[in-house]
Write a protein that holds these residues in place. Structure first.
Motif, PDB file in Angstrom:
ATOM      1  N   GLY A 187       0.808  -1.218   0.000  1.00 36.13           N
ATOM      2  CA  GLY A 187       0.000   0.000   0.000  1.00 36.13           C
ATOM      3  C   GLY A 187       0.836   1.260   0.000  1.00 36.13           C
ATOM      4  O   GLY A 187       1.976   1.279   0.447  1.00 36.13           O
ATOM      5  N   GLY A 188       0.271   2.300  -0.511  1.00 38.38           N
ATOM      6  CA  GLY A 188       0.949   3.582  -0.569  1.00 38.38           C
ATOM      7  C   GLY A 188       1.735   3.755  -1.861  1.00 38.38           C
ATOM      8  O   GLY A 188       1.730   2.892  -2.741  1.00 38.38           O
ATOM      9  N   PHE A 189       2.408   4.882  -1.938  1.00 39.64           N
ATOM     10  CA  PHE A 189       3.134   5.245  -3.145  1.00 39.64           C
ATOM     11  C   PHE A 189       4.499   5.787  -2.770  1.00 39.64           C
ATOM     12  O   PHE A 189       4.657   6.432  -1.743  1.00 39.64           O
ATOM     13  N   GLY A 190       5.474   5.542  -3.623  1.00 41.44           N
ATOM     14  CA  GLY A 190       6.826   6.018  -3.386  1.00 41.44           C
ATOM     15  C   GLY A 190       7.294   6.899  -4.518  1.00 41.44           C
ATOM     16  O   GLY A 190       6.774   6.851  -5.634  1.00 41.44           O
ATOM     17  N   MET A 191       8.303   7.714  -4.209  1.00 42.21           N
ATOM     18  CA  MET A 191       8.904   8.587  -5.200  1.00 42.21           C
ATOM     19  C   MET A 191      10.411   8.555  -5.025  1.00 42.21           C
ATOM     20  O   MET A 191      10.912   8.577  -3.906  1.00 42.21           O
ATOM     21  N   GLN A 192      11.122   8.489  -6.146  1.00 41.93           N
ATOM     22  CA  GLN A 192      12.573   8.573  -6.149  1.00 41.93           C
ATOM     23  C   GLN A 192      12.978   9.741  -7.041  1.00 41.93           C
ATOM     24  O   GLN A 192      12.321  10.016  -8.048  1.00 41.93           O
ATOM     25  N   LEU A 193      14.067  10.385  -6.683  1.00 48.52           N
ATOM     26  CA  LEU A 193      14.648  11.429  -7.522  1.00 48.52           C
ATOM     27  C   LEU A 193      15.782  10.789  -8.308  1.00 48.52           C
ATOM     28  O   LEU A 193      16.714  10.239  -7.724  1.00 48.52           O
ATOM     29  N   ILE A 194      15.694  10.876  -9.623  1.00 47.62           N
ATOM     30  CA  ILE A 194      16.659  10.230 -10.504  1.00 47.62           C
ATOM     31  C   ILE A 194      17.305  11.298 -11.386  1.00 47.62           C
ATOM     32  O   ILE A 194      16.616  12.147 -11.948  1.00 47.62           O
ATOM     33  N   ALA A 195      18.631  11.237 -11.504  1.00 45.75           N
ATOM     34  CA  ALA A 195      19.365  12.097 -12.432  1.00 45.75           C
ATOM     35  C   ALA A 195      19.623  11.299 -13.701  1.00 45.75           C
ATOM     36  O   ALA A 195      19.964  10.112 -13.642  1.00 45.75           O
ATOM     37  N   ILE A 224       4.083   8.252   0.431  1.00 46.82           N
ATOM     38  CA  ILE A 224       2.801   8.755   0.926  1.00 46.82           C
ATOM     39  C   ILE A 224       1.876   7.557   1.079  1.00 46.82           C
ATOM     40  O   ILE A 224       2.013   6.550   0.388  1.00 46.82           O
ATOM     41  N   ILE A 225       0.947   7.692   1.983  1.00 46.76           N
ATOM     42  CA  ILE A 225       0.008   6.613   2.280  1.00 46.76           C
ATOM     43  C   ILE A 225      -1.148   6.673   1.300  1.00 46.76           C
ATOM     44  O   ILE A 225      -1.600   7.737   0.905  1.00 46.76           O
ATOM     45  N   GLY A 226      -1.624   5.526   0.924  1.00 46.49           N
ATOM     46  CA  GLY A 226      -2.778   5.439   0.038  1.00 46.49           C
ATOM     47  C   GLY A 226      -3.065   3.991  -0.269  1.00 46.49           C
ATOM     48  O   GLY A 226      -2.314   3.100   0.093  1.00 46.49           O
ATOM     49  N   ASP A 227      -4.179   3.755  -0.943  1.00 48.12           N
ATOM     50  CA  ASP A 227      -4.561   2.409  -1.343  1.00 48.12           C
ATOM     51  C   ASP A 227      -4.239   2.256  -2.817  1.00 48.12           C
ATOM     52  O   ASP A 227      -5.003   2.686  -3.676  1.00 48.12           O
ATOM     53  N   ASN A 228      -3.095   1.655  -3.128  1.00 44.00           N
ATOM     54  CA  ASN A 228      -2.684   1.600  -4.523  1.00 44.00           C
ATOM     55  C   ASN A 228      -3.471   0.580  -5.348  1.00 44.00           C
ATOM     56  O   ASN A 228      -3.167   0.360  -6.500  1.00 44.00           O
ATOM     57  N   ASP A 229      -4.507  -0.027  -4.772  1.00 45.36           N
ATOM     58  CA  ASP A 229      -5.363  -0.917  -5.543  1.00 45.36           C
ATOM     59  C   ASP A 229      -6.502  -0.159  -6.222  1.00 45.36           C
ATOM     60  O   ASP A 229      -7.181  -0.692  -7.081  1.00 45.36           O
ATOM     61  N   GLU A 230      -6.717   1.061  -5.819  1.00 46.90           N
ATOM     62  CA  GLU A 230      -7.809   1.856  -6.372  1.00 46.90           C
ATOM     63  C   GLU A 230      -7.277   2.824  -7.421  1.00 46.90           C
ATOM     64  O   GLU A 230      -6.356   3.579  -7.159  1.00 46.90           O
ATOM     65  N   ALA A 256      -2.989  10.453  -5.838  1.00 41.78           N
ATOM     66  CA  ALA A 256      -1.603  10.446  -5.364  1.00 41.78           C
ATOM     67  C   ALA A 256      -0.690  11.101  -6.396  1.00 41.78           C
ATOM     68  O   ALA A 256       0.186  11.898  -6.036  1.00 41.78           O
ATOM     69  N   TYR A 257      -0.904  10.810  -7.671  1.00 47.48           N
ATOM     70  CA  TYR A 257      -0.087  11.403  -8.726  1.00 47.48           C
ATOM     71  C   TYR A 257      -0.246  12.926  -8.730  1.00 47.48           C
ATOM     72  O   TYR A 257       0.742  13.663  -8.770  1.00 47.48           O
ATOM     73  N   ALA A 258      -1.483  13.391  -8.678  1.00 43.32           N
ATOM     74  CA  ALA A 258      -1.731  14.841  -8.685  1.00 43.32           C
ATOM     75  C   ALA A 258      -1.073  15.502  -7.475  1.00 43.32           C
ATOM     76  O   ALA A 258      -0.486  16.582  -7.595  1.00 43.32           O
ATOM     77  N   PHE A 259      -1.158  14.855  -6.319  1.00 39.81           N
ATOM     78  CA  PHE A 259      -0.568  15.410  -5.106  1.00 39.81           C
ATOM     79  C   PHE A 259       0.956  15.457  -5.215  1.00 39.81           C
ATOM     80  O   PHE A 259       1.590  16.472  -4.924  1.00 39.81           O
ATOM     81  N   MET A 260       1.562  14.360  -5.651  1.00 36.30           N
ATOM     82  CA  MET A 260       3.013  14.305  -5.753  1.00 36.30           C
ATOM     83  C   MET A 260       3.520  15.270  -6.827  1.00 36.30           C
ATOM     84  O   MET A 260       4.564  15.899  -6.665  1.00 36.30           O
ATOM     85  N   LYS A 261       2.779  15.410  -7.895  1.00 33.65           N
ATOM     86  CA  LYS A 261       3.144  16.386  -8.926  1.00 33.65           C
ATOM     87  C   LYS A 261       3.113  17.796  -8.357  1.00 33.65           C
ATOM     88  O   LYS A 261       4.012  18.598  -8.611  1.00 33.65           O
ATOM     89  N   SER A 262       2.089  18.106  -7.557  1.00 38.53           N
ATOM     90  CA  SER A 262       1.996  19.451  -6.972  1.00 38.53           C
ATOM     91  C   SER A 262       3.179  19.717  -6.043  1.00 38.53           C
ATOM     92  O   SER A 262       3.695  20.841  -5.994  1.00 38.53           O
ATOM     93  N   LEU A 263       3.651  18.702  -5.322  1.00 40.30           N
ATOM     94  CA  LEU A 263       4.821  18.861  -4.467  1.00 40.30           C
ATOM     95  C   LEU A 263       6.058  19.186  -5.302  1.00 40.30           C
ATOM     96  O   LEU A 263       6.820  20.097  -4.979  1.00 40.30           O
TER      97      LEU A 263
END
Length: 125
Positions: A35-43, A69-75, A82-89
């Motif tokens: 569950g949830g979503f992850g983000m990595q910074l890649i060069a 970030i926490i979330g239900d990645n099955d939905e 989650a994508y919209a939120f992470m993009k806004s960050l």
């Protein structure tokens, strides 16, 4: 949540010397196991605003330094939220982040799911 995200990006850029060959950055998103979503910074050492495969050419990737970030990645709608939120960050960091100049001095910055489409959030003109 933006403050935690900004601290994470700041640490990535302060504690790691990006290779001289870096020409772009990619915020890679993915579903976390359990569950949830992850983000990595890649060069990356390639950039082409017409071909998103540039994001496959990593010159820096820390698989142990992940922003989650926490979330239900099955939905499906949860992923979209989650994508919209992470993009806004990421966009906010490009506007006011402590080390935004490191990102903005490259040819481009993208964001997207590791198994999906890449969206450009900055292209140097």
């Amino acid at each position: 949540m933006y403050d935690k995200f900004a601290e994470w990006v700041d640490r990535q850029l302060e504690e790691n010397i990006m290779p001289e060959s870096t020409v772009a950055f990619y915020f890679a998103l993915y579903n976390e196991h359990g569950g949830g979503f992850g983000m990595q910074l890649i060069a990356c050492d390639r950039f082409d605003e017409n071909d998103e495969d540039w994001a496959c050419y990593h010159v820096y990737l820390d698989e142990n330094n992940i922003f989650c970030i926490i979330g239900d990645n099955d939905e499906e709608n949860e992923w979209e939220n989650a994508y919209a939120f992470m993009k806004s960050l990421a966009v906010t960091y490009l506007e006011k982040g402590k080390h935004r100049d490191i990102l903005l001095n490259t040819q481009g910055v993208g964001i997207g799911h590791v198994n999906g489409d890449l969206e450009l959030i900055y292209v140097k003109k």
